[in-house]
Design a protein around this motif. Structure first.
Motif, short mmCIF file in Angstrom:
data_model
loop_
_atom_site.label_atom_id
_atom_site.label_comp_id
_atom_site.label_asym_id
_atom_site.label_seq_id
_atom_site.Cartn_x
_atom_site.Cartn_y
_atom_site.Cartn_z
N TRP A 25 -45.27 -9.91 -0.75
CA TRP A 25 -44.77 -11.28 -0.87
C TRP A 25 -45.89 -12.31 -0.70
O TRP A 25 -45.87 -13.36 -1.33
CB TRP A 25 -43.62 -11.53 0.11
CG TRP A 25 -42.45 -10.65 -0.21
CD1 TRP A 25 -41.85 -9.75 0.63
CD2 TRP A 25 -41.75 -10.53 -1.46
NE1 TRP A 25 -40.84 -9.09 -0.01
CE2 TRP A 25 -40.75 -9.55 -1.30
CE3 TRP A 25 -41.89 -11.14 -2.70
CZ2 TRP A 25 -39.88 -9.17 -2.32
CZ3 TRP A 25 -41.02 -10.76 -3.72
CH2 TRP A 25 -40.04 -9.80 -3.53
N LYS B 124 -32.50 -7.15 4.93
CA LYS B 124 -32.54 -8.27 3.98
C LYS B 124 -31.88 -9.52 4.59
O LYS B 124 -32.38 -10.63 4.44
CB LYS B 124 -31.83 -7.88 2.69
CG LYS B 124 -31.90 -8.91 1.60
CD LYS B 124 -31.23 -8.40 0.33
CE LYS B 124 -31.25 -9.42 -0.77
NZ LYS B 124 -30.61 -8.92 -2.00
N LYS B 125 -30.76 -9.34 5.29
CA LYS B 125 -30.08 -10.47 5.92
C LYS B 125 -30.92 -11.08 7.04
O LYS B 125 -30.96 -12.29 7.21
CB LYS B 125 -28.71 -10.04 6.44
CG LYS B 125 -27.72 -9.82 5.32
CD LYS B 125 -26.38 -9.36 5.82
CE LYS B 125 -25.45 -9.12 4.63
NZ LYS B 125 -24.16 -8.63 5.03
N GLN C 196 -34.21 -11.01 7.18
CA GLN C 196 -35.31 -11.70 6.51
C GLN C 196 -34.84 -13.04 5.95
O GLN C 196 -35.55 -14.05 6.04
CB GLN C 196 -35.88 -10.82 5.39
CG GLN C 196 -37.18 -11.33 4.84
CD GLN C 196 -38.30 -11.34 5.87
OE1 GLN C 196 -38.39 -10.46 6.73
NE2 GLN C 196 -39.15 -12.33 5.77
N LYS C 197 -33.64 -13.07 5.40
CA LYS C 197 -33.08 -14.32 4.86
C LYS C 197 -32.91 -15.34 5.97
O LYS C 197 -33.22 -16.52 5.80
CB LYS C 197 -31.74 -14.03 4.18
CG LYS C 197 -31.12 -15.24 3.54
CD LYS C 197 -29.81 -14.91 2.87
CE LYS C 197 -29.16 -16.16 2.31
NZ LYS C 197 -27.85 -15.88 1.75
N LYS C 198 -32.43 -14.90 7.12
CA LYS C 198 -32.23 -15.79 8.27
C LYS C 198 -33.57 -16.36 8.74
O LYS C 198 -33.67 -17.54 9.05
CB LYS C 198 -31.53 -15.03 9.39
CG LYS C 198 -30.99 -15.91 10.46
CD LYS C 198 -29.87 -16.73 9.92
CE LYS C 198 -28.97 -17.23 11.00
NZ LYS C 198 -27.96 -18.14 10.49
N MET D 216 -36.24 -16.81 6.90
CA MET D 216 -36.68 -17.78 5.88
C MET D 216 -35.92 -19.10 6.02
O MET D 216 -36.51 -20.17 5.87
CB MET D 216 -36.50 -17.21 4.48
CG MET D 216 -37.42 -16.04 4.16
SD MET D 216 -39.16 -16.37 4.46
CE MET D 216 -39.48 -17.62 3.23
N GLU D 217 -34.63 -19.02 6.32
CA GLU D 217 -33.85 -20.25 6.52
C GLU D 217 -34.40 -21.04 7.70
O GLU D 217 -34.49 -22.27 7.64
CB GLU D 217 -32.38 -19.91 6.76
CG GLU D 217 -31.63 -19.48 5.53
CD GLU D 217 -30.22 -19.00 5.83
OE1 GLU D 217 -29.80 -19.02 7.00
OE2 GLU D 217 -29.54 -18.60 4.87
#
Length: 195
Positions: A68, A150-151, A153-155, A157-158
C-alpha cells in the motif's frame, strides 16, 4: 570554520532524520499491537495460538503495508507534478484531481486496471500466508480472519482521516452525542464480535 559548521549541520540533519524514522516505527508498532489485540479478542485466539500467530501476522502485515505504501508513492508521484509555476506551491487538491466528466474512457480504464492489479497483488500476499495462518488458527477463526482484519484496517483509516477533534465536532453537529457528553467515548468499548 566552514568545515565545522558543515559537520554540525550534517550531524543535526542525521539526528532529525533518525528521530523521524524512530517516531514512524513507534507509531507503526503501536498500530500493529492494537490490531493484534483486536484480532485476538474478535477471533478468540488463545495464548498458545497467539504465540505462533503474531510472528506470521507481523510478516504478513509488513508485506501488505509495503504494497500500500508503494501504491501511495506512485499516486503521490503523479500528484507531485501539480505545482504552480510562479509560486511553486502545491495546487488545491480539487484542482489536482481530474473530474470524472473530463476523463476519457481510456483514462478511466487505465485507472481501473491499476486498481485491480493492486487488489491482485494484495490477494497474492493473502494466498501466500493462508496456509501459514491455517496451521495456527482453527477453521472458524481462519474463515473470519481476513474479514475481521479488513474491518480493523478500515476503522484505522477512518480514524486517520478524521482526527479526534474534527470527528467530535462533526459528530456533535450531526447530533450523535448527547448534550454535555460531546467527545466522550465509553471506556473499554470494542467492536462487536459479529463485525
Amino acid at each position: 570554520m566552514k568545515q565545522m559548521i558543515l559537520a554540525l549541520m550534517l550531524i543535526i540533519s542525521t539526528l532529525s532524520a533518525s528521530a523521524q524514522t524512530t517516531k514512524n516505527d513507534s507509531i507503526h508498532e503501536k498500530f500493529f499491537n492494537a490490531k493484534v489485540r483486536e484480532l485476538v479478542y474478535r477471533l478468540n485466539i488463545t495464548d498458545e495460538q497467539k504465540a505462533k500467530f503474531v510472528p506470521i501476522y507481523r510478516q504478513y502485515n509488513e508485506e501488505m503495508r509495503s504494497l500500500w505504501n508503494e501504491a501511495r508513492m506512485k499516486k503521490a508521484g503523479k500528484k507531485g507534478g501539480n505545482k504552480d509555476a510562479k509560486t511553486g506551491d502545491q495546487k488545491d487538491a480539487k484542482q489536482q484531481r481530474p473530474q470524472p466528466k473530463s476523463l476519457t474512457s481510456a483514462e478511466v480504464a487505465a485507472a481501473k486496471k491499476k486498481k485491480i492489479e493492486m487488489q491482485q497483488k494484495a490477494q497474492n500476499i493473502q494466498m501466500k500466508y493462508l496456509d501459514q495462518f491455517a496451521k495456527v488458527l482453527d477453521g472458524r477463526q481462519l474463515n473470519r480472519f481476513f474479514d475481521v482484519e479488513k474491518k480493523i484496517q478500515k476503522k484505522i483509516m477512518e480514524r486517520k482521516m478524521h482526527p479526534k477533534g474534527k470527528h467530535r465536532m462533526h459528530s456533535a453537529k450531526m447530533g450523535k452525542h448527547q448534550k454535555g457528553q460531546q467527545g466522550k467515548r465509553p471506556q473499554g468499548k470494542r467492536f462487536s464480535k459479529e463485525d
